[in-house]
Write a protein that holds these residues in place. Structure first.
Motif, PDB file in Angstrom:
ATOM      1  N   ILE A   1      -0.461   1.996  -4.823  1.00 13.37           N
ATOM      2  CA  ILE A   1      -1.592   2.666  -5.468  1.00 13.37           C
ATOM      3  C   ILE A   1      -2.900   1.922  -5.197  1.00 13.37           C
ATOM      4  O   ILE A   1      -2.961   0.691  -5.263  1.00 13.37           O
ATOM      5  N   GLN A   2      -3.918   2.686  -4.887  1.00  8.66           N
ATOM      6  CA  GLN A   2      -5.279   2.160  -4.788  1.00  8.66           C
ATOM      7  C   GLN A   2      -6.145   2.851  -5.847  1.00  8.66           C
ATOM      8  O   GLN A   2      -6.145   4.082  -5.928  1.00  8.66           O
ATOM      9  N   LEU A   3      -6.846   2.074  -6.636  1.00  7.22           N
ATOM     10  CA  LEU A   3      -7.807   2.639  -7.582  1.00  7.22           C
ATOM     11  C   LEU A   3      -9.159   2.701  -6.883  1.00  7.22           C
ATOM     12  O   LEU A   3      -9.718   1.675  -6.474  1.00  7.22           O
ATOM     13  N   ARG A   4      -9.674   3.920  -6.739  1.00  4.81           N
ATOM     14  CA  ARG A   4     -10.951   4.112  -6.044  1.00  4.81           C
ATOM     15  C   ARG A   4     -11.960   4.726  -7.007  1.00  4.81           C
ATOM     16  O   ARG A   4     -11.655   5.712  -7.680  1.00  4.81           O
ATOM     17  N   ARG A   5     -13.146   4.170  -7.050  1.00  2.66           N
ATOM     18  CA  ARG A   5     -14.162   4.614  -7.995  1.00  2.66           C
ATOM     19  C   ARG A   5     -15.369   5.179  -7.246  1.00  2.66           C
ATOM     20  O   ARG A   5     -15.812   4.608  -6.248  1.00  2.66           O
TER      21      ARG A   5
END
Length: 204
Positions: free
Chosen positions: A30-34
């Motif tokens: 998982i990558q958290l992208r904002r």
């Protein structure tokens, strides 16, 4: 806000996942992208790299036609949004994704998705179930656009998507529903002035 926990809950709607399974097989990818409000997430002409789950915020999906931007999807927290054909076939996308609000995406790259689904039969089944759900929802949406008159489309959408009506600019919703902005405004006015009407409730 913890965006990964809602993603775990979302996947559990399709298949029962143990927390250890999720943490060992899925979470490492998982990558958290904002993204800021109005920031482009992916451009038309680019190959879609990610499957995106919206942990926080709002995202629209659209394509350009002449001088217009035609919206095909607006989604909020708890939903997936990405260019399905581009991701699955790894071909250039016809669509653009843009944040409507400040947005956090729980994203998994295409190669990592394949690694997850190849882990075991359970993960493979999870992938099939999610893909089937997306196909069914898209088919229902297309049927609504083709079969229902503008007023019917509007009323059904408002009934099922109160939060979107409150949070999304009217012009964008009109494009999504394939309704002229002035017609959308008239319908919204009628809803507001109808006895006992309201615009609060749960989204679908």
């Amino acid at each position: 806000m913890d965006s990964i926990a809602p993603f775990f809950a979302f996947l559990n709607k399709f298949i029962e996942l143990e927390e250890d399974e999720f943490n060992q097989i899925i979470k490492p990818h998982i990558q958290l992208r904002r993204f800021r409000r109005k920031q482009i997430i992916s451009q038309a002409g680019e190959v879609e790299r990610y499957m995106n789950f919206i942990g926080e915020g709002l995202v629209r999906k659209y394509f350009g036609k002449e001088k217009e931007e035609l919206i095909t999807q607006i989604s909020m927290e708890g939903h997936l949004i990405y260019s399905q054909e581009s991701l699955n076939k790894q071909t250039p996308s016809h669509y653009c994704l843009q944040a409507i609000e400040n947005t956090t995406l729980v994203s998994i790259e295409f190669s990592d998705l394949n690694s997850i689904f190849a882990t075991n039969a359970k993960m493979e089944r999870l992938g099939r179930l999610v893909a089937t759900e997306i196909t069914v929802l898209n088919e229902r949406w297309q049927m609504m656009l083709m079969k229902m008159a503008p007023r019917e489309r509007f009323l059904l959408f408002v009934e099922r998507n109160h939060q979107l009506v409150q949070r999304v600019p009217q012009k964008l919703l009109a494009s999504l529903l394939n309704i002229q902005p002035e017609t959308f405004s008239r319908f919204k006015h009628l809803i507001k002035t109808s006895p006992g009407s309201h615009t609060e409730g749960e989204t679908n």
